[in-house]
Design a protein around this motif. Structure first.
Motif, PDB file in Angstrom:
ATOM      1  N   VAL A  80     -33.603  35.716  10.010  1.00  0.00           N
ATOM      2  CA  VAL A  80     -34.248  36.233  11.216  1.00  0.00           C
ATOM      3  C   VAL A  80     -33.327  37.283  11.811  1.00  0.00           C
ATOM      4  O   VAL A  80     -32.141  37.035  12.021  1.00  0.00           O
ATOM      5  CB  VAL A  80     -34.506  35.102  12.243  1.00  0.00           C
ATOM      6  N   ILE A  81     -33.889  38.459  12.067  1.00  0.00           N
ATOM      7  CA  ILE A  81     -33.127  39.556  12.654  1.00  0.00           C
ATOM      8  C   ILE A  81     -33.909  40.116  13.839  1.00  0.00           C
ATOM      9  O   ILE A  81     -35.133  40.196  13.793  1.00  0.00           O
ATOM     10  CB  ILE A  81     -32.796  40.647  11.603  1.00  0.00           C
ATOM     11  N   ASP A  88     -34.141  46.717   3.533  1.00  0.00           N
ATOM     12  CA  ASP A  88     -34.905  46.185   2.398  1.00  0.00           C
ATOM     13  C   ASP A  88     -34.865  44.669   2.513  1.00  0.00           C
ATOM     14  O   ASP A  88     -33.794  44.076   2.568  1.00  0.00           O
ATOM     15  CB  ASP A  88     -34.263  46.657   1.095  1.00  0.00           C
ATOM     16  N   THR A  89     -36.028  44.063   2.538  1.00  0.00           N
ATOM     17  CA  THR A  89     -36.084  42.601   2.653  1.00  0.00           C
ATOM     18  C   THR A  89     -36.486  41.932   1.343  1.00  0.00           C
ATOM     19  O   THR A  89     -36.531  40.706   1.280  1.00  0.00           O
ATOM     20  CB  THR A  89     -37.078  42.179   3.748  1.00  0.00           C
ATOM     21  N   ASP A  90     -36.778  42.715   0.318  1.00  0.00           N
ATOM     22  CA  ASP A  90     -37.289  42.147  -0.927  1.00  0.00           C
ATOM     23  C   ASP A  90     -36.254  42.054  -2.041  1.00  0.00           C
ATOM     24  O   ASP A  90     -36.329  41.166  -2.889  1.00  0.00           O
ATOM     25  CB  ASP A  90     -38.489  42.966  -1.423  1.00  0.00           C
ATOM     26  N   GLY A 147     -29.651  45.435  13.311  1.00  0.00           N
ATOM     27  CA  GLY A 147     -30.093  44.563  14.393  1.00  0.00           C
ATOM     28  C   GLY A 147     -29.114  43.441  14.653  1.00  0.00           C
ATOM     29  O   GLY A 147     -27.945  43.513  14.283  1.00  0.00           O
ATOM     30  N   ILE A 148     -29.632  42.403  15.276  1.00  0.00           N
ATOM     31  CA  ILE A 148     -28.812  41.262  15.684  1.00  0.00           C
ATOM     32  C   ILE A 148     -29.264  40.023  14.939  1.00  0.00           C
ATOM     33  O   ILE A 148     -30.462  39.731  14.846  1.00  0.00           O
ATOM     34  CB  ILE A 148     -28.930  41.049  17.202  1.00  0.00           C
ATOM     35  N   ASP A 153     -24.189  28.461  14.641  1.00  0.00           N
ATOM     36  CA  ASP A 153     -23.787  27.916  15.941  1.00  0.00           C
ATOM     37  C   ASP A 153     -24.409  28.679  17.107  1.00  0.00           C
ATOM     38  O   ASP A 153     -24.126  28.396  18.271  1.00  0.00           O
ATOM     39  CB  ASP A 153     -22.270  27.880  16.079  1.00  0.00           C
ATOM     40  N   GLY A 154     -25.252  29.680  16.804  1.00  0.00           N
ATOM     41  CA  GLY A 154     -25.939  30.441  17.832  1.00  0.00           C
ATOM     42  C   GLY A 154     -25.255  31.726  18.242  1.00  0.00           C
ATOM     43  O   GLY A 154     -25.838  32.535  18.967  1.00  0.00           O
ATOM     44  N   ASP A 155     -24.006  31.941  17.812  1.00  0.00           N
ATOM     45  CA  ASP A 155     -23.292  33.165  18.171  1.00  0.00           C
ATOM     46  C   ASP A 155     -24.003  34.392  17.620  1.00  0.00           C
ATOM     47  O   ASP A 155     -24.494  34.386  16.492  1.00  0.00           O
ATOM     48  CB  ASP A 155     -21.855  33.144  17.641  1.00  0.00           C
ATOM     49  N   GLU A 156     -24.017  35.442  18.424  1.00  0.00           N
ATOM     50  CA  GLU A 156     -24.647  36.705  18.049  1.00  0.00           C
ATOM     51  C   GLU A 156     -23.715  37.539  17.179  1.00  0.00           C
ATOM     52  O   GLU A 156     -22.511  37.564  17.388  1.00  0.00           O
ATOM     53  CB  GLU A 156     -24.957  37.475  19.332  1.00  0.00           C
ATOM     54  N   ARG A 157     -24.301  38.248  16.208  1.00  0.00           N
ATOM     55  CA  ARG A 157     -23.559  39.200  15.397  1.00  0.00           C
ATOM     56  C   ARG A 157     -24.404  40.448  15.183  1.00  0.00           C
ATOM     57  O   ARG A 157     -25.630  40.383  15.099  1.00  0.00           O
ATOM     58  CB  ARG A 157     -23.188  38.614  14.020  1.00  0.00           C
ATOM     59  N   LEU A 158     -23.724  41.586  15.075  1.00  0.00           N
ATOM     60  CA  LEU A 158     -24.368  42.845  14.735  1.00  0.00           C
ATOM     61  C   LEU A 158     -24.474  42.902  13.217  1.00  0.00           C
ATOM     62  O   LEU A 158     -23.481  42.697  12.516  1.00  0.00           O
ATOM     63  CB  LEU A 158     -23.546  44.021  15.257  1.00  0.00           C
ATOM     64  N   ALA A 159     -25.660  43.203  12.722  1.00  0.00           N
ATOM     65  CA  ALA A 159     -25.919  43.151  11.283  1.00  0.00           C
ATOM     66  C   ALA A 159     -26.071  44.553  10.701  1.00  0.00           C
ATOM     67  O   ALA A 159     -26.649  45.443  11.325  1.00  0.00           O
ATOM     68  CB  ALA A 159     -27.185  42.342  11.011  1.00  0.00           C
TER      69      ALA A 159
END
Length: 171
Positions: A80-81, A88-90, A147-148, A153-159
């Motif tokens: 989930v982003i 590309d998600t495939d 995105g994010i 553990d719920g922590d946010e990261r930049l992807a």
């Protein structure tokens, strides 16, 4: 100066842990005290990376100067982003995690990515919002901000993701 990358083996655990600790110090010095704190990655995670063949050492003139984990996806935290989207998600991808170097080293990310892109054409990575050096290294390497994501553990990261000429992984 000759740089090579090799898989870490069980006897390399102290070297990998020393590099991880160096990475923690570097993050703190650069205004990022929260990403790894005092306990991440855990010794168990590093041992698992080594046992599964996902832990690597960047060697320069026979001395380990950096470590990283290079892991085949899918990564559950990337399912989930938010904010934007993956390029590309495939297609199959690999994930670059736990990059750490000895203090004072330069060009580490370029060396690591040169190696990784010989193995796959699709790499994802993420970093803490405060990790400006890593964000800069990914931007310099022409990764796209996607995105994010949230860690378990719920922590946010930049992807981030970069796709080079597609080919099958050689692992």
């Amino acid at each position: 100066m000759e740089r090579i990358i090799r898989k870490a083996i069980a006897s390399d655990l102290p070297v990998v842990l020393d590099l991880i600790e160096s990475g923690r110090r570097i993050m703190r010095e650069n205004g990022n005290p929260h990403q790894w704190g005092d306990s991440h990655p855990t010794v168990g995670q590093i041992e698992d990376d080594i046992a599964n063949g996902h832990s690597y050492l960047l060697m320069e003139d026979g001395r380990a100067i950096a470590t990283f984990a290079f892991i085949p996806g899918p990564d559950v935290t990337y399912a989930v982003i938010y904010d934007v989207h993956w390029i590309d998600t495939d297609s199959p991808y690999y994930v670059l995690h736990r990059v750490a170097s000895a203090h004072g080293q330069h060009g580490i990310m370029a060396s690591i990515l040169d190696y990784c892109f010989t193995k796959t054409g699709n790499i994802r990575s993420d970093t803490h919002r405060d990790n400006k050096p890593m964000q800069g290294a990914l931007a310099k390497a022409e990764f796209h901000y996607c995105g994010i994501i949230h860690l378990l553990d719920g922590d946010e990261r930049l992807a981030y993701q970069k796709i080079n000429d597609p080919h099958e992984p050689e692992f």
